[in-house]
Design an enzyme around this catalytic site. Structure first.
Site, PDB file in Angstrom:
ATOM      1  N   THR A 136      -1.872   4.103   4.429  1.00 36.94           N
ATOM      2  CA  THR A 136      -1.111   5.269   4.118  1.00 36.94           C
ATOM      3  C   THR A 136      -0.043   5.235   5.182  1.00 36.94           C
ATOM      4  O   THR A 136      -0.527   5.175   6.346  1.00 36.94           O
ATOM      5  CB  THR A 136      -1.867   6.368   3.952  1.00 36.94           C
ATOM      6  OG1 THR A 136      -2.661   6.258   2.941  1.00 36.94           O
ATOM      7  CG2 THR A 136      -1.025   7.634   3.420  1.00 36.94           C
ATOM      8  N   SER A 180       0.782  -1.220  -0.077  1.00 39.25           N
ATOM      9  CA  SER A 180       0.020   0.022   0.002  1.00 39.25           C
ATOM     10  C   SER A 180       0.923   1.304   0.138  1.00 39.25           C
ATOM     11  O   SER A 180       0.443   2.393  -0.089  1.00 39.25           O
ATOM     12  CB  SER A 180      -1.244  -0.033   1.285  1.00 39.25           C
ATOM     13  OG  SER A 180      -0.094  -0.173   2.515  1.00 39.25           O
ATOM     14  N   THR A 194      -5.253   8.634   7.402  1.00 41.76           N
ATOM     15  CA  THR A 194      -5.013   7.425   6.607  1.00 41.76           C
ATOM     16  C   THR A 194      -6.553   6.757   6.619  1.00 41.76           C
ATOM     17  O   THR A 194      -7.389   7.271   7.026  1.00 41.76           O
ATOM     18  CB  THR A 194      -4.429   6.314   7.436  1.00 41.76           C
ATOM     19  OG1 THR A 194      -4.006   5.007   6.634  1.00 41.76           O
ATOM     20  CG2 THR A 194      -4.920   5.997   8.632  1.00 41.76           C
ATOM     21  N   GLY A 195      -6.700   6.244   5.522  1.00 43.59           N
ATOM     22  CA  GLY A 195      -8.106   5.526   5.196  1.00 43.59           C
ATOM     23  C   GLY A 195      -8.684   6.117   4.110  1.00 43.59           C
ATOM     24  O   GLY A 195      -7.787   6.335   3.012  1.00 43.59           O
ATOM     25  N   GLY A 238      -9.436   8.342   1.297  1.00 44.48           N
ATOM     26  CA  GLY A 238      -8.929   9.658   0.971  1.00 44.48           C
ATOM     27  C   GLY A 238     -10.276  10.493   0.623  1.00 44.48           C
ATOM     28  O   GLY A 238     -10.205  11.699   0.807  1.00 44.48           O
ATOM     29  N   THR A 269       1.814   7.043   0.057  1.00 49.42           N
ATOM     30  CA  THR A 269       0.840   5.905  -0.256  1.00 49.42           C
ATOM     31  C   THR A 269       0.962   5.520  -1.963  1.00 49.42           C
ATOM     32  O   THR A 269       0.989   6.374  -2.670  1.00 49.42           O
ATOM     33  CB  THR A 269      -0.620   6.105   0.070  1.00 49.42           C
ATOM     34  OG1 THR A 269      -1.211   4.847   0.164  1.00 49.42           O
ATOM     35  CG2 THR A 269      -1.138   7.189  -0.803  1.00 49.42           C
ATOM     36  N   ARG A 280      -6.975   8.027 -10.469  1.00 46.24           N
ATOM     37  CA  ARG A 280      -7.474   8.564  -9.068  1.00 46.24           C
ATOM     38  C   ARG A 280      -6.535   8.835  -8.142  1.00 46.24           C
ATOM     39  O   ARG A 280      -5.305   8.217  -7.977  1.00 46.24           O
ATOM     40  CB  ARG A 280      -8.259   7.409  -8.314  1.00 46.24           C
ATOM     41  CG  ARG A 280      -8.928   7.343  -6.900  1.00 46.24           C
ATOM     42  CD  ARG A 280      -8.056   6.953  -6.189  1.00 46.24           C
ATOM     43  NE  ARG A 280      -8.725   7.247  -4.610  1.00 46.24           N
ATOM     44  CZ  ARG A 280      -8.080   7.116  -3.575  1.00 46.24           C
ATOM     45  NH1 ARG A 280      -6.678   6.715  -3.440  1.00 46.24           N
ATOM     46  NH2 ARG A 280      -8.841   7.124  -2.469  1.00 46.24           N
ATOM     47  N   VAL A 281      -6.536  10.030  -7.528  1.00 54.49           N
ATOM     48  CA  VAL A 281      -5.655  10.344  -6.523  1.00 54.49           C
ATOM     49  C   VAL A 281      -6.279  10.582  -5.221  1.00 54.49           C
ATOM     50  O   VAL A 281      -7.636  11.269  -5.115  1.00 54.49           O
ATOM     51  CB  VAL A 281      -5.122  11.851  -6.844  1.00 54.49           C
ATOM     52  CG1 VAL A 281      -4.208  12.474  -5.775  1.00 54.49           C
ATOM     53  CG2 VAL A 281      -4.285  11.598  -8.086  1.00 54.49           C
ATOM     54  N   GLY A 282      -5.849  10.180  -4.043  1.00 53.73           N
ATOM     55  CA  GLY A 282      -6.503  10.319  -2.782  1.00 53.73           C
ATOM     56  C   GLY A 282      -6.077  11.481  -1.977  1.00 53.73           C
ATOM     57  O   GLY A 282      -5.692  12.476  -2.648  1.00 53.73           O
ATOM     58  N   ASP A 283      -5.873  11.591  -0.505  1.00 55.34           N
ATOM     59  CA  ASP A 283      -6.105  12.422   0.208  1.00 55.34           C
ATOM     60  C   ASP A 283      -4.315  12.875   0.411  1.00 55.34           C
ATOM     61  O   ASP A 283      -4.062  13.803   0.650  1.00 55.34           O
ATOM     62  CB  ASP A 283      -6.426  12.171   1.499  1.00 55.34           C
ATOM     63  CG  ASP A 283      -6.136  10.919   2.306  1.00 55.34           C
ATOM     64  OD1 ASP A 283      -5.955  10.199   1.592  1.00 55.34           O
ATOM     65  OD2 ASP A 283      -6.090  11.110   3.628  1.00 55.34           O
TER      66      ASP A 283
HETATM   67  N1  GLY Z   1      -5.432   7.536   2.365  1.00 57.53           N
HETATM   68  C1  GLY Z   1      -4.977   7.118   1.296  1.00 57.53           C
HETATM   69  C2  GLY Z   1      -5.748   7.202  -0.332  1.00 57.53           C
HETATM   70  O1  GLY Z   1      -7.234   7.201   0.070  1.00 57.53           O
HETATM   71  O2  GLY Z   1      -5.295   7.093  -1.334  1.00 57.53           O
END
Ligand code: GLY
Length: 349
Positions: A204, A85, A255-256, A258, A222, A232-235
């Site tokens: 993450t 991850s 974490t979690g 995003g 991450t 796709r891009v997370g937080d």
């Molecule tokens: N927290 C990481 C993501 O959602 O990509």
């Protein structure tokens, strides 16, 4: 991944007595918001934070800068081939591309980030150079790769045979739910390919440090949600979402899932709540509750965790679901792993 899941269980059980006693002392400390600075400390998300913290501590223990410490620390999971991850060996998107997100920030608002970066093992180091060597904050995709190569990073294959195999397993059903339930079955500590929800294994590393001079910094990195949509891009690379640092107040990371963190500007929110006088733990809890209030019917399917440190070095965390843990390292103890408080005390699966 099974090994990591077992490791977490063993760690939480085996280390429980001393860790919980130590966690209790930390929690008691943060009851007061006017603590004196208690020395260098580094904290990070999940069980893999223990090894990452140790690397960061090699910098902090020699009087190094918090920014160098977090950049050094998170490179450990980025290179860990058992970690699917973060970094190299991260699970790919649904088209088979490993794309990495990372951000770094110091106490003065200097920050850098990369998103959807391919072929570079240490996105955190590229993020640091975005911060140090460009007038920008965030570079993405091809442009981020072009920048990295120009800075001397070597292009490499990040999709390992193990991750490739897991992807091909997932392709047999290719169930794609860009859903908020990607962690609830497993909290990102494993996740069978093709598991319900289709996107297990997702967590993450967020790391926060304060150095001997009281300087704060943070880093977050991450490979994002397994089998995600391309692009796709997370937080994690979004300053204010996955990471925020303000030397006047403190720092936070997440974490979690995003998407939920971005919607609520999660890490910025945690820092602002600390600015208003909340302890790190209280601030993380309120940020979690805000997500829950906006998703009242989905909270049992959703995992988000926040980790925070104030400018005195006091630490707190909170998560929606049971199972989130964070690692703490300071002059007294280098390998602490603490179960986070959570809204739900059992996991829903
Ligand atoms: N927290 C990481 C993501 O959602 O990509």
């Amino acid at each position: 991944m099974t090994d990591r899941r077992n490791f977490l269980k063993a760690s939480l059980l085996g280390a429980s007595a001393s860790a919980l006693a130590w966690a209790g002392k930390l929690a008691a400390k943060q009851a007061s918001t006017s603590q004196a600075f208690s020395g260098a400390r580094v904290v990070s998300t999940w069980d893999f934070g223990v090894a990452a913290n140790k690397a960061a501590w090699t910098v902090l223990s020699q009087g190094g800068h918090a920014l160098d410490a977090v950049e050094t620390g998170v490179q450990v999971p980025e290179s860990d081939l058992k970690n699917h991850s973060v970094g190299k060996a991260g699970y790919p998107d649904r088209d088979g591309h490993v794309t990495l997100d990372a951000s770094i920030m110091d106490a003065d608002g200097n920050c850098g980030a990369v998103a959807a970066l391919e072929h570079i093992e240490h996105p955190i180091c590229v993020a640091r150079l975005v911060m140090d060597r460009t007038p920008h904050v965030l570079l993405v995709g091809e442009g981020a790769l072009q920048f990295a190569l120009a800075q001397g990073f070597k292009k490499q294959e990040l999709l390992t045979p193990e991750s490739d195999k897991a992807w091909h397993e997932w392709l047999k059903t290719a169930r794609y739910q860009p859903s908020i339930n990607s962690e609830v079955h497993d909290y990102g500590h494993g996740g069978s390919p093709g598991m319900p929800g289709g996107a297990g294994n997702h967590d993450t590393i967020g790391m926060l440090a304060i150095d001997a001079q009281g300087r704060l910094a943070g880093a977050c990195t991450t490979s994002g949600m397994a089998w995600k949509m391309r692009g796709r891009v997370g937080d994690s690379p979004i300053i204010g979402a996955g990471l925020y640092v303000d030397g006047e107040v403190g720092a936070a990371t997440s974490t979690g899932v995003g998407e939920e963190v971005i919607r609520n500007a999660g890490s910025f929110l945690v820092v602002e709540l600390m600015r208003q006088g909340r302890s790190p733990q209280e601030a993380c809890k309120e940020a979690v509750m805000r997500i829950i209030r906006r998703r009242p019917t989905q909270t049992k399917e959703l995992q988000v965790g926040f980790l925070a440190m104030n400018k005195h070095g006091d630490v707190g965390a909170w998560a929606i679901q049971h199972g989130f843990s964070y690692a703490v390292c300071d002059a007294k103890k280098q390998d602490g792993l603490i179960p986070s408080s959570s809204v739900y005390s059992t996991s829903f699966s």
